[in-house]
Design an enzyme around this catalytic site. Sequence first.
Site: not given
Length: 154
Positions: A67-68, A71
Amino acid sequence: MNDEQLQTLVESISTEYFQKPFTHRAYFNSRLRTTGGRYLLQTHNIEINPKYYEVYGLEEIEGIIKHELCHYHLHLEGKGYKHRDQDFKDLLLKVGAPRFCTPLPRKTTRANRKVYEYRCKDCSQSFIRYKKMDTTRYVCGKCKGKIFLLKMLD
């Protein structure tokens, strides 16, 4: 797992799922409370909440890292890296990253919380509170009489 092992895990996930290198730092941050991880826009570093590794294990941490990294890679490419952006949602689906992490179990529940029962001396109005209050500073809202602690329930 320590910070060095986390760094190598993030680098390997980045090359395996994104086919791009992760060239910044990844480390544990025990001050994180409400989130599994955080991508820092200024430094491009990734912080991970160590409680998720302790409670849920490696599989949950891998999802948070993916998920990170979504980003991270989208931000460096100049694409939409925010949760509401379509580029971000598409990349999450492509790599199999979760949109939200599993919530941590709460420490206090209503079952094991202290309950205070106060009563007015004049009108006998009862007040239930979850935090202790200073009876010298407050009066009854009904008749403006003095309040006293009747009992504390566990």
